[in-house]
Design a protein around this motif. Sequence first.
Motif, PDB file in Angstrom:
ATOM      1  N   ALA A 201       0.830  -1.208   0.000  1.00 12.04           N
ATOM      2  CA  ALA A 201       0.000   0.000   0.000  1.00 12.04           C
ATOM      3  C   ALA A 201       0.865   1.259   0.000  1.00 12.04           C
ATOM      4  CB  ALA A 201      -0.932  -0.006   1.215  1.00 12.04           C
ATOM      5  N   VAL A 202       1.986   1.219   0.696  1.00  8.86           N
ATOM      6  CA  VAL A 202       2.861   2.387   0.725  1.00  8.86           C
ATOM      7  C   VAL A 202       3.534   2.593  -0.629  1.00  8.86           C
ATOM      8  CG1 VAL A 202       4.937   3.374   1.763  1.00  8.86           C
ATOM      9  CG2 VAL A 202       3.254   2.218   3.205  1.00  8.86           C
ATOM     10  N   PHE A 203       3.935   1.516  -1.278  1.00  9.94           N
ATOM     11  CA  PHE A 203       4.530   1.649  -2.607  1.00  9.94           C
ATOM     12  C   PHE A 203       3.525   2.254  -3.593  1.00  9.94           C
ATOM     13  CE2 PHE A 203       7.610  -1.659  -1.161  1.00  9.94           C
ATOM     14  CZ  PHE A 203       8.759  -0.944  -1.418  1.00  9.94           C
ATOM     15  N   LYS A 204       2.272   1.893  -3.467  1.00 13.08           N
ATOM     16  CA  LYS A 204       1.240   2.480  -4.324  1.00 13.08           C
ATOM     17  C   LYS A 204       1.071   3.961  -4.039  1.00 13.08           C
ATOM     18  CE  LYS A 204      -1.379  -1.825  -4.937  1.00 13.08           C
ATOM     19  NZ  LYS A 204      -2.639  -2.539  -4.664  1.00 13.08           N
ATOM     20  N   LEU A 205       1.148   4.326  -2.747  1.00 12.16           N
ATOM     21  CA  LEU A 205       1.077   5.744  -2.388  1.00 12.16           C
ATOM     22  C   LEU A 205       2.250   6.498  -2.983  1.00 12.16           C
ATOM     23  CD1 LEU A 205      -0.069   8.126  -0.721  1.00 12.16           C
ATOM     24  CD2 LEU A 205       1.341   7.327   1.188  1.00 12.16           C
ATOM     25  N   TRP A 206       3.456   5.948  -2.875  1.00 13.37           N
ATOM     26  CA  TRP A 206       4.626   6.597  -3.458  1.00 13.37           C
ATOM     27  C   TRP A 206       4.470   6.764  -4.965  1.00 13.37           C
ATOM     28  CZ3 TRP A 206       9.597   4.100  -0.919  1.00 13.37           C
ATOM     29  CH2 TRP A 206       9.634   4.456   0.436  1.00 13.37           C
ATOM     30  N   GLU A 207       3.889   5.761  -5.617  1.00 17.54           N
ATOM     31  CA  GLU A 207       3.681   5.849  -7.067  1.00 17.54           C
ATOM     32  C   GLU A 207       2.708   6.973  -7.402  1.00 17.54           C
ATOM     33  OE1 GLU A 207       2.497   2.944 -10.850  1.00 17.54           O
ATOM     34  OE2 GLU A 207       2.245   2.239  -8.782  1.00 17.54           O
ATOM     35  N   ARG A 208       1.656   7.116  -6.589  1.00 17.62           N
ATOM     36  CA  ARG A 208       0.718   8.222  -6.803  1.00 17.62           C
ATOM     37  C   ARG A 208       1.429   9.557  -6.648  1.00 17.62           C
ATOM     38  NH1 ARG A 208      -4.878   8.256  -3.815  1.00 17.62           N
ATOM     39  NH2 ARG A 208      -5.037  10.016  -5.255  1.00 17.62           N
ATOM     40  N   TRP A 209       2.266   9.674  -5.630  1.00 17.47           N
ATOM     41  CA  TRP A 209       3.010  10.919  -5.430  1.00 17.47           C
ATOM     42  C   TRP A 209       3.935  11.198  -6.596  1.00 17.47           C
ATOM     43  CZ3 TRP A 209       4.572  10.014   0.401  1.00 17.47           C
ATOM     44  CH2 TRP A 209       3.494  10.373   1.204  1.00 17.47           C
ATOM     45  N   ASP A 210       4.585  10.164  -7.088  1.00 17.64           N
ATOM     46  CA  ASP A 210       5.494  10.326  -8.217  1.00 17.64           C
ATOM     47  C   ASP A 210       4.741  10.811  -9.447  1.00 17.64           C
ATOM     48  OD1 ASP A 210       8.108  10.083  -9.412  1.00 17.64           O
ATOM     49  OD2 ASP A 210       7.378   8.303 -10.442  1.00 17.64           O
ATOM     50  N   ASN A 211       3.574  10.233  -9.686  1.00 19.83           N
ATOM     51  CA  ASN A 211       2.756  10.654 -10.832  1.00 19.83           C
ATOM     52  C   ASN A 211       2.257  12.083 -10.686  1.00 19.83           C
ATOM     53  OD1 ASN A 211       3.028   8.172 -12.118  1.00 19.83           O
ATOM     54  ND2 ASN A 211       1.192   7.332 -11.167  1.00 19.83           N
ATOM     55  N   ILE A 212       1.947  12.483  -9.446  1.00 18.99           N
ATOM     56  CA  ILE A 212       1.501  13.850  -9.193  1.00 18.99           C
ATOM     57  C   ILE A 212       2.588  14.850  -9.579  1.00 18.99           C
ATOM     58  CG2 ILE A 212       1.001  15.493  -7.323  1.00 18.99           C
ATOM     59  CD1 ILE A 212      -0.572  13.203  -5.944  1.00 18.99           C
ATOM     60  N   MET A 213       3.833  14.515  -9.250  1.00 14.61           N
ATOM     61  CA  MET A 213       4.926  15.431  -9.545  1.00 14.61           C
ATOM     62  C   MET A 213       5.282  15.477 -11.031  1.00 14.61           C
ATOM     63  SD  MET A 213       5.542  16.918  -6.794  1.00 14.61           S
ATOM     64  CE  MET A 213       6.878  17.880  -7.483  1.00 14.61           C
ATOM     65  N   LYS A 214       4.805  14.503 -11.800  1.00 16.91           N
ATOM     66  CA  LYS A 214       5.150  14.447 -13.217  1.00 16.91           C
ATOM     67  C   LYS A 214       4.229  15.282 -14.088  1.00 16.91           C
ATOM     68  CE  LYS A 214       7.370   9.891 -13.224  1.00 16.91           C
ATOM     69  NZ  LYS A 214       7.262   8.478 -13.653  1.00 16.91           N
ATOM     70  N   PHE A 215       3.000  15.534 -13.643  1.00 12.53           N
ATOM     71  CA  PHE A 215       2.092  16.269 -14.528  1.00 12.53           C
ATOM     72  C   PHE A 215       2.034  17.744 -14.175  1.00 12.53           C
ATOM     73  CE2 PHE A 215      -0.854  15.119 -11.086  1.00 12.53           C
ATOM     74  CZ  PHE A 215      -1.519  16.309 -10.892  1.00 12.53           C
TER      75      PHE A 215
END
Length: 215
Positions: A201-215
């Motif tokens: 679940a934490v890795f998924k949260l990190w992925e969401r954060w990473d995607n947020i910073m990309k757009f």
Amino acid sequence: MHRGDKFAGENASSWPVTEREHDCNIDPNWLDDWFDYVNKSQGIERTLISYEQLCMIRNPTGGCTLLENVFLEARLSDLRAEKSYWLSPKFYYLNECRSTTEGGFSDLGNLISQWELKFEWLADKQRYIHHALQAFNDDFDAILQSKAMPAGWHELKAILLSTPIISMEVAHTYLEASSFMLLQVKHVSSLDDMTVFECTAVFKLWERWDNIMKF
């Protein structure tokens, strides 16, 4: 910068801004003036101006190096309220690092305006990141709606948010909490098949954060 750095005042003749093709010259004493300005600077505008000046000293054609980034982060950290945090404005350029001035020190109004755009952009990012964390907490704590909160729940969740893979020793330290968190058992072959526990679940949260910073 005063000692041992090629951009120290005594080495001013070799600074990029003194090279003939740039058609400009800065007296070695100018760096001392810059230090005086920085030491007397308390507000965010003066911090940003001194950052832009430092970028121009070290690279007049535009851009910045690690030193300028560290300087900016340190100065902004001093301005942050206790226990508060904001993203670095350098995230505004994810794939390249450059100053606002780019080849020439612009007028003060335009410089501050450009920095305001960066901070507004970052404020939106922080809002999205916060919402993603809220959604994670809601999903992660959903199991507690039907069960009593086990001992060490919040402590272990804080550990997992920073380190989603924990050792068996950590899991045993928070045994009651870890047994409820649906952690996945993994074996690390490079460490003699050491058993660890992974929180996807934490890795998924990190992925969401990473995607947020990309757009």
